[in-house]
Design a protein around this motif. Structure first.
Motif, PDB file in Angstrom:
ATOM      1  N   ILE A 183    -101.914  24.978  22.736  1.00 29.78           N
ATOM      2  CA  ILE A 183    -101.399  24.605  21.417  1.00 29.78           C
ATOM      3  C   ILE A 183    -102.533  24.594  20.401  1.00 29.78           C
ATOM      4  CG2 ILE A 183    -100.350  22.737  20.083  1.00 29.78           C
ATOM      5  CD1 ILE A 183     -98.791  21.992  22.625  1.00 29.78           C
ATOM      6  N   ILE A 184    -103.654  24.010  20.780  1.00 33.73           N
ATOM      7  CA  ILE A 184    -104.814  23.977  19.885  1.00 33.73           C
ATOM      8  C   ILE A 184    -105.310  25.394  19.619  1.00 33.73           C
ATOM      9  CG2 ILE A 184    -107.210  23.193  19.681  1.00 33.73           C
ATOM     10  CD1 ILE A 184    -106.422  20.718  21.275  1.00 33.73           C
ATOM     11  N   GLN A 185    -105.302  26.230  20.641  1.00 35.93           N
ATOM     12  CA  GLN A 185    -105.733  27.618  20.474  1.00 35.93           C
ATOM     13  C   GLN A 185    -104.830  28.358  19.494  1.00 35.93           C
ATOM     14  OE1 GLN A 185    -105.256  29.938  24.005  1.00 35.93           O
ATOM     15  NE2 GLN A 185    -106.328  31.721  23.208  1.00 35.93           N
ATOM     16  N   PHE A 186    -103.532  28.173  19.606  1.00 41.29           N
ATOM     17  CA  PHE A 186    -102.589  28.838  18.708  1.00 41.29           C
ATOM     18  C   PHE A 186    -102.834  28.420  17.259  1.00 41.29           C
ATOM     19  CE2 PHE A 186     -98.605  28.643  16.342  1.00 41.29           C
ATOM     20  CZ  PHE A 186     -98.166  29.955  16.439  1.00 41.29           C
ATOM     21  N   ILE A 187    -103.026  27.122  17.036  1.00 42.51           N
ATOM     22  CA  ILE A 187    -103.239  26.636  15.673  1.00 42.51           C
ATOM     23  C   ILE A 187    -104.556  27.154  15.119  1.00 42.51           C
ATOM     24  CG2 ILE A 187    -103.586  24.553  14.295  1.00 42.51           C
ATOM     25  CD1 ILE A 187    -101.687  23.099  16.170  1.00 42.51           C
ATOM     26  N   ALA A 188    -105.609  27.161  15.951  1.00 42.62           N
ATOM     27  CA  ALA A 188    -106.933  27.588  15.481  1.00 42.62           C
ATOM     28  C   ALA A 188    -106.950  29.076  15.149  1.00 42.62           C
ATOM     29  CB  ALA A 188    -107.991  27.274  16.546  1.00 42.62           C
ATOM     30  N   VAL A 189    -106.348  29.891  15.992  1.00 39.06           N
ATOM     31  CA  VAL A 189    -106.365  31.337  15.775  1.00 39.06           C
ATOM     32  C   VAL A 189    -105.588  31.711  14.516  1.00 39.06           C
ATOM     33  CG1 VAL A 189    -105.563  33.535  16.712  1.00 39.06           C
ATOM     34  CG2 VAL A 189    -106.748  31.924  18.187  1.00 39.06           C
ATOM     35  N   ASN A 190    -104.560  30.958  14.194  1.00 36.92           N
ATOM     36  CA  ASN A 190    -103.744  31.248  13.020  1.00 36.92           C
ATOM     37  C   ASN A 190    -104.226  30.517  11.777  1.00 36.92           C
ATOM     38  OD1 ASN A 190    -101.185  32.933  13.902  1.00 36.92           O
ATOM     39  ND2 ASN A 190    -101.582  31.474  15.541  1.00 36.92           N
TER      40      ASN A 190
ATOM     41  N   GLU B 101     -99.060   9.770  13.303  1.00 41.95           N
ATOM     42  CA  GLU B 101     -99.737  10.851  12.587  1.00 41.95           C
ATOM     43  C   GLU B 101     -98.788  12.034  12.447  1.00 41.95           C
ATOM     44  OE1 GLU B 101    -103.739  13.683  12.841  1.00 41.95           O
ATOM     45  OE2 GLU B 101    -103.212  12.312  14.458  1.00 41.95           O
ATOM     46  N   GLU B 102     -98.505  12.447  11.244  1.00 42.43           N
ATOM     47  CA  GLU B 102     -97.611  13.561  10.981  1.00 42.43           C
ATOM     48  C   GLU B 102     -98.439  14.828  10.818  1.00 42.43           C
ATOM     49  OE1 GLU B 102     -95.478  12.371   7.529  1.00 42.43           O
ATOM     50  OE2 GLU B 102     -94.181  10.972   8.611  1.00 42.43           O
ATOM     51  N   SER B 103     -98.807  15.400  11.936  1.00 43.71           N
ATOM     52  CA  SER B 103     -99.659  16.583  11.922  1.00 43.71           C
ATOM     53  C   SER B 103     -98.940  17.745  12.584  1.00 43.71           C
ATOM     54  CB  SER B 103    -100.974  16.308  12.657  1.00 43.71           C
ATOM     55  OG  SER B 103    -100.733  16.072  14.031  1.00 43.71           O
ATOM     56  N   LEU B 104     -99.405  18.950  12.285  1.00 45.14           N
ATOM     57  CA  LEU B 104     -98.823  20.145  12.882  1.00 45.14           C
ATOM     58  C   LEU B 104     -99.038  20.150  14.389  1.00 45.14           C
ATOM     59  CD1 LEU B 104     -97.477  22.909  12.605  1.00 45.14           C
ATOM     60  CD2 LEU B 104     -99.728  23.883  12.158  1.00 45.14           C
ATOM     61  N   PHE B 105    -100.190  19.662  14.834  1.00 44.06           N
ATOM     62  CA  PHE B 105    -100.477  19.635  16.268  1.00 44.06           C
ATOM     63  C   PHE B 105     -99.471  18.749  17.004  1.00 44.06           C
ATOM     64  CE2 PHE B 105    -102.635  17.192  19.660  1.00 44.06           C
ATOM     65  CZ  PHE B 105    -102.773  18.214  20.580  1.00 44.06           C
TER      66      PHE B 105
ATOM     67  N   ILE C 206    -114.918  23.554  23.769  1.00 43.32           N
ATOM     68  CA  ILE C 206    -114.859  24.302  25.035  1.00 43.32           C
ATOM     69  C   ILE C 206    -114.373  25.729  24.790  1.00 43.32           C
ATOM     70  CG2 ILE C 206    -113.689  24.435  27.266  1.00 43.32           C
ATOM     71  CD1 ILE C 206    -113.655  21.366  27.277  1.00 43.32           C
ATOM     72  N   LEU C 207    -113.336  25.887  23.964  1.00 45.38           N
ATOM     73  CA  LEU C 207    -112.836  27.234  23.659  1.00 45.38           C
ATOM     74  C   LEU C 207    -113.919  28.072  22.978  1.00 45.38           C
ATOM     75  CD1 LEU C 207    -109.251  26.427  22.314  1.00 45.38           C
ATOM     76  CD2 LEU C 207    -109.834  27.444  24.515  1.00 45.38           C
ATOM     77  N   THR C 208    -114.626  27.456  22.040  1.00 43.07           N
ATOM     78  CA  THR C 208    -115.672  28.189  21.327  1.00 43.07           C
ATOM     79  C   THR C 208    -116.774  28.633  22.271  1.00 43.07           C
ATOM     80  OG1 THR C 208    -115.212  26.900  19.332  1.00 43.07           O
ATOM     81  CG2 THR C 208    -117.305  28.069  19.415  1.00 43.07           C
ATOM     82  N   GLU C 209    -117.232  27.718  23.118  1.00 45.10           N
ATOM     83  CA  GLU C 209    -118.314  28.066  24.043  1.00 45.10           C
ATOM     84  C   GLU C 209    -117.862  29.122  25.044  1.00 45.10           C
ATOM     85  OE1 GLU C 209    -121.481  27.289  23.940  1.00 45.10           O
ATOM     86  OE2 GLU C 209    -120.991  26.328  22.048  1.00 45.10           O
TER      87      GLU C 209
ATOM     88  N   LEU D  67    -113.274  30.747  16.241  1.00 43.85           N
ATOM     89  CA  LEU D  67    -112.073  31.069  17.013  1.00 43.85           C
ATOM     90  C   LEU D  67    -111.111  31.929  16.200  1.00 43.85           C
ATOM     91  CD1 LEU D  67    -111.397  27.604  18.693  1.00 43.85           C
ATOM     92  CD2 LEU D  67    -112.445  29.612  19.729  1.00 43.85           C
ATOM     93  N   ALA D  68    -110.952  31.602  14.905  1.00 43.82           N
ATOM     94  CA  ALA D  68    -110.046  32.382  14.069  1.00 43.82           C
ATOM     95  C   ALA D  68    -110.559  33.800  13.854  1.00 43.82           C
ATOM     96  CB  ALA D  68    -109.842  31.683  12.726  1.00 43.82           C
TER      97      ALA D  68
END
Length: 785
Positions: A255-262, A277-281, A320-323, A780-781
């Motif tokens: 989910i975090i990957q999808f939000i970051a890439v977009n 918290e009303e966040s997209l995540f 972690i995704l970035t590394e 990531l994006a």
């Protein structure tokens, strides 16, 4: 602070005293805490319980961790002495018992005291139990008596780790699996610093022969084998719960990957009324729970204080995704078809006034040219010294050999291109080798266009009027009347904005005129009506229309070259060819027929206007000779009212200035460009300059065979690299030469693209985002993992 310490000691005492017996304690802890054999056996659980309570209140401050760690260590050490042979009570305490008593009471007490001697603690930058090995590589290690630790020792001793805090070497498997059995405490506790003897029989080789080290290595290798085969004890014992937990964490990461890439924002506003918290995540996570039954089942079973949805977990997942992406890119660079790479670098300042440096790498992998983003970092200054230091540090941190840098490509700013103090010169000085600097071709093209637009009067006035058109049609009521495409604003950093505005005005010329004609008859204020009348008069002038058609013609021609240069596949050899083609196309515009063609197109935009008849394709007329005919006015501002002569003069000046700027801006690196341009000729003599850069050259016989092979196969020029890659076993040296030439870069478009991604992500609503999080999201994006 004192009350907190006493509260912590109270927690420790309460938990440890529950298991202790009054008359059978092995050692005493400061403040009266007793520990016996039963407490030692359950010491791990007790300490974990205390950690949870302390962590819930104080958030695990460093001194708490340093306090709890030594207690566990001492408990493990003393339990062995507890089962040692007993001594007759009548004989009294022995010397060893007194040493034990002194050691435990003084040692543990001093470790628990906040004023402990740091030299007796394991450095914090070393891996904890269960953490993977981390071999720290520095560009320069601390020196003492002209000796220091060396990174190349890692290649020979795979078990070796280094502590920056202690400036000492340690043994990773011994610290992980035999931390208290090894007699050589210099590799587990104190640290080895005797660099003079590191490679002889008193150093690392001696430790490798130690029995405990051999046993630790066996356990380490067995752990690696079990982890690779998913045969770890924890995995076999709790396979189903582990699979569920991993699936849950994996879903969070996806989910975090999808939000970051977009390029979307993870967080949102906090609802004070509902305390959520009303966040997209969170919303996307809740939506996924509805669609994924397995994930929903996992969510119901996990503790509600361990949902892994907090901002801290988000940052950790992003890190972690970035590394992971960066490690994959660095692995491709290191295992490329040739060892060389080109450094691409640029800097900018964002809206938060933070100075960012973008570093890209160009390399060849599997017969394909690639340009990847290596890092985005923030710095205080954007001077040459900071650029150089940051660049070399990042290359070292990612394990890239600086000596494999083949060339460097930056823009033409003095900070980057200065012959003495610029980044290019500093890197050459640091590496002590020739690393050719290539001025970004896209930046050169930008400088050419900006010079022509600013120096040619008719073009300068035209684009200044375009700014007025943009501002006027942004008015809401005017925009409602206008039915054409929106007129954008000019961009100072990119000349492509000039072309975009030119296209819109030319394609919507009649619609703009119609809107300007309607405004005086609508309910507008006097200022708006006056501006509309003025703009209407400007559009009817032949000078405006001629500048419109001329700029559209020239910029459209250069757009093809600009798009080709921005491609990540384009090499320096290709850029030279593209530039020559652009120059030839511009040179062909300098004739009477091309001028009349552009003039007639300008007249056709408004054919019914009477004032333009005199400027249409003129017929030869006899005129009287006056003294003005003998004045030389080709390169002076024209005062003539004759439309034809003035437009023609400025047209020719535009073409001449373009050609002169191309010759000026693209005339450098003669030897390098000559050698690269002749690669397709496979002439060894013309390629000799490449050998001065350390590039190995094949034999002339092999080059001749390759030339005939490509000719017989009818391979196109753009397919030569892939064709030689398929035959690399037969013509390996020729392929490496061609791949090395393809490594030479010509543009920093990859850095400019990363800055565009930065601008889209760093919106005003996200200005409070930390620099590290922003840099990782941009990374990531941009790479689109």
């Amino acid at each position: 602070m004192t009350n907190r310490k006493h509260h912590i000691w109270g927690l420790l005492k309460t938990q440890l005293d529950k298991q202790s017996h009054k008359n059978s304690s092995i050692f005493s802890v400061n403040r009266g805490t007793g520990v016996n054999s039963s407490s030692v056996r359950s010491g791990s659980k007790n300490i974990k319980s205390v950690k949870k309570q302390i962590g819930a209140i104080y958030g695990f401050p460093e001194f708490v961790r340093l306090t709890l760690q030594p207690i566990a260590a001492c408990a493990v050490m003393d339990i062995r002495k507890f089962f040692a042979p007993k001594v007759d009570a009548k004989a009294g305490p022995s010397a060893n018992d007194s040493e034990l008593s002194n050691e435990t009471s003084q040692g543990v007490g001093s470790l628990l005291d906040m004023n402990i001697a740091r030299k007796n603690l394991i450095p914090l930058d070393l891996p904890n139990i269960g953490e993977p090995i981390n071999q720290i590589r520095l560009r320069q290690y601390p020196r003492e008596k002209d000796r220091s630790f060396r990174a190349e020792w890692y290649d020979r001793f795979k078990w070796l780790i280094y502590s920056v805090v202690r400036d000492a070497a340690y043994c990773y498997p011994c610290m992980q699996f035999e931390p208290h059995s090894s007699k050589e405490t210099s590799f587990t506790i104190k640290g080895f610093r005797f660099w003079k003897r590191a490679l002889d029989q008193r150093g690392f080789p001696r430790h490798e022969k130690c029995v405990t080290h051999i046993q630790a290595m066996q356990k380490w290798n067995e752990k690696i084998r079990r982890d690779n085969m998913n045969l770890a004890v924890s995995t076999l014992a709790c396979k189903r719960p582990l699979e569920q937990n991993r699936y849950y964490v994996k879903s969070i990461a996806e989910i975090i990957q999808f939000i970051a890439v977009n390029e979307l924002a993870l967080r949102g506003e906090y609802n004070l009324d509902e305390h959520i918290e009303e966040s997209l995540f969170i919303r996307l996570f809740q939506y996924t729970l509805k669609k994924d039954k397995e994930l929903a089942d996992c969510y119901l079973k996990i503790p509600k204080n361990a949902c892994y949805t907090s901002p801290e977990i988000q940052n950790e997942v992003i890190d972690i995704l970035t590394e992971t992406v960066r490690e994959n890119i660095c692995s491709d660079i290191k295992s490329g078809d040739v060892k060389y790479f080109t450094l691409l670098e640029d800097g900018t300042q964002d809206k938060n006034q933070r100075k960012n440096i973008s570093i890209g790498i160009r390399y060849v992998k599997n017969g394909e040219v690639r340009e990847s983003l290596l890092a985005i970092t923030t710095t205080v200054k954007l001077d040459a010294a900071t650029f150089t230091e940051k660049t070399l540090d990042i290359l070292d941190a990612n394990g890239l050999d600086q000596n494999n840098m083949l060339s460097q490509c930056y823009d033409g700013a003095s900070v980057m291109s200065g012959k003495r103090g610029g980044v290019a010169a500093r890197i050459e000085s640091a590496l002590q080798k020739k690393v050719p600097y290539v001025h970004c071709f896209n930046h050169r093209l930008h400088l050419v266009v900006i010079r022509v637009v600013s120096d040619i009067v008719i073009l300068r006035l035209f684009f200044e009027q375009c700014i007025t058109f943009h501002e006027f049609f942004q008015h809401p009521k005017v925009h409602h009347i206008y039915e054409g495409k929106n007129i954008g604003r000019l961009l100072e950093q990119r000349w492509t904005g000039h072309l975009a505005v030119t296209k819109v005005i030319r394609n919507n010329f009649q619609k703009i005129l119609q809107a300007l004609e309607k405004i005086p008859h609508e309910k507008f204020d006097g200022d708006t009506i006056a501006k509309s009348l003025g703009l209407y008069a400007i559009m009817k002038k032949i000078e405006f229309r001629f500048a419109l058609v001329l700029s559209h013609k020239i910029l459209s021609l250069l757009e093809c070259a600009n798009n080709a240069l921005e491609s990540r596949k384009t090499s320096l050899k290709d850029a030279v060819v593209i530039t020559k083609i652009a120059v030839e196309e511009i040179r062909q515009l300098r004739n009477e027929s091309k001028y009349l063609e552009i003039l007639n197109q300008a007249l056709d935009l408004l054919p019914e206007t009477d004032e333009t008849e005199e400027c249409r394709v003129p017929k030869r007329k006899r005129k009287r000779i006056t003294k003005e005919d003998y004045l030389f006015t080709d390169y002076l501002p024209s005062t003539s009212t004759n439309c034809e002569n003035d437009l023609k003069r400025q047209y020719m000046e535009t073409i001449d200035l373009l050609l002169a700027e191309f010759e000026k801006r693209f005339d450098d690196n003669d030897e390098l460009i000559t050698a690269i341009s002749s690669i397709d000729q496979f002439d060894l003599e013309k390629l000799q300059y490449l050998s001065t850069l350390g590039i190995p050259l094949p034999s002339q016989e092999e080059l001749t065979v390759v030339k005939k092979y490509l000719s017989n196969k009818g391979v196109k020029e753009q397919d030569i690299l892939q064709a030689l890659y398929n035959q690399r076993e037969a013509v390996n040296e020729s392929y490496k030469l061609y791949a090395t030439v393809a490594v030479f870069g010509c543009s920093t478009a990859v850095n400019e693209s990363s800055f565009s991604t930065l601008t889209r992500i760093n919106r005003p609503q996200r200005y409070s985002m930390s620099q590290q999080r922003m840099a990782n999201l941009v990374y990531l994006a941009f790479e689109k993992i």
